[in-house]
Each structure stands twice: as structure tokens, then as C-alpha cells.
Write an enzyme that holds these catalytic residues in place. Structure first.
Site, short mmCIF file in Angstrom:
data_model
loop_
_atom_site.label_atom_id
_atom_site.label_comp_id
_atom_site.label_asym_id
_atom_site.label_seq_id
_atom_site.Cartn_x
_atom_site.Cartn_y
_atom_site.Cartn_z
CB THR A 46 1.45 5.55 3.78
OG1 THR A 46 0.69 6.62 3.19
CG2 THR A 46 2.25 6.10 4.94
CB CYS A 47 2.58 0.27 4.04
SG CYS A 47 1.04 0.53 4.93
CB SER A 48 5.15 0.47 -0.44
OG SER A 48 4.53 -0.78 -0.33
CB THR A 81 -0.97 -0.02 1.20
OG1 THR A 81 -0.21 -0.12 2.40
CG2 THR A 81 -1.94 -1.19 1.10
#
Length: 159
Positions: free
Chosen positions: A47-49, A45
Site C-alpha cells: 500500500t505504501c508503494s 510495502t
């Protein structure tokens, strides 16, 4: 909801390894020593990545220098997805990827996030915690959509 001073719930989960999924239990993962765990709503996703995982990879040596024995990234994804995500970010050597495929661990922590309306199902809230010998000593839970107190630099400051 889990809070500072609480023991990490005991259960078996899967971790992603370069050789494939492997069963692990939380007593071992959070056992003796200091452990940092950050949770993301989902692998791959935005922001996560782009921000959350890369910050912990970049600062892994700084965590080790502060006595952290293990950095764990947890998501409500299966171990195959987390394994692919770890490889893409060249994070296999610095971070343990904990797959909470059914969300049972996230629910036991009381940190689930309902993203059904967005087509993502029940996921984990974005958070970070520090545990010493299986006891939570620091907990930073983001507001929905937030990315501030669970980022690597903020957790390092809390150590």
C-alpha cells in the site's frame, strides 16, 4: 500519543538525500512554516508503494499552492532504504524522506505499531499530520490496515 496542539518532539534523525544520508533535526524540519508529514509502516510495502507515496508525489504542487513548505515521508527504515525508495518513485525533488531507523521518533509520537508477528518488527502506524511552526494542527491516524484519512487527497482537503 501526540495530538492537535502538541509540539513536534525535538530530536535528530537521518534524512535520505540523493548524495546519501544526512543528519537533520526536527526543529529545523518542522520549523517555521507549514509542513505536512505522512508516515508509512515501511518503504517498498504494497500500500505504501502503490498508493500512499505516489499520491503525495502526484499532489506535491497542490500542497505547495496551499502554502506547504515541506512534505515529509517518515518510516521506520534506514536512510539507505528510504533513499532507494525515493529514487524508484522519482520523489527526491518533491518529498523529504525522514528515516526513523530505531523507531525513536515514532515512539516519541506515541504512534508505533507492533508488527513483530508479521516479521516486520515495531513500525509506525499509517498517519498524516500538518504542523505549523512545529505545532500539530491536524492529525489523521488510520485504523490498522486502513488507507483513507492519511492519503494525500484527504490531507489536502484538511488544509
Amino acid at each position: 500519543m501526540i495530538k492537535t496542539g502538541d509540539k513536534i518532539p525535538a530530536m535528530k534523525l537521518m534524512i535520505a538525500t540523493p548524495e546519501g544520508p544526512r543528519e537533520a533535526d526536527t526543529a529545523t524540519l518542522f520549523g517555521p512554516g507549514k509542513v505536512v508529514m505522512f508516515a508509512v509502516p515501511g518503504a517498498f510495502t504494497p500500500t505504501c508503494s502503490a498508493k500512499h507515496l505516489p499520491g503525495f508525489v502526484e499532489h506535491a504542487a497542490a500542497f505547495k499552492a496551499k502554502g506547504v513548505e515541506r512534505i515529509i515521508c517518515m518510516a521506520v527504515n534506514d536512510a539507505f532504504v528510504l533513499g532507494a525508495w525515493a529514487k524508484e518513485h522519482k520523489a527526491c525533488d518533491s518529498i523529504t524522506f525522514l528515516a526513523d531507523g530505531s523507531g525513536a521518533f515514532t515512539k516519541a509520537l506515541g504512534l508505533e505499531l507492533d508488527l513483530v508477528a508479521r516479521g516486520l518488527g515495531i513500525r509506525s502506524q499509517r498517519f498524516a499530520l500538518v504542523a505549523q511552526d512545529g505545532i500539530v494542527t491536524h492529525l489523521a491516524i488510520e485504523e490498522p490496515g486502513g488507507f483513507d484519512i492519511s492519503r494525500a487527497e484527504a490531507v489536502l482537503e484538511a488544509l
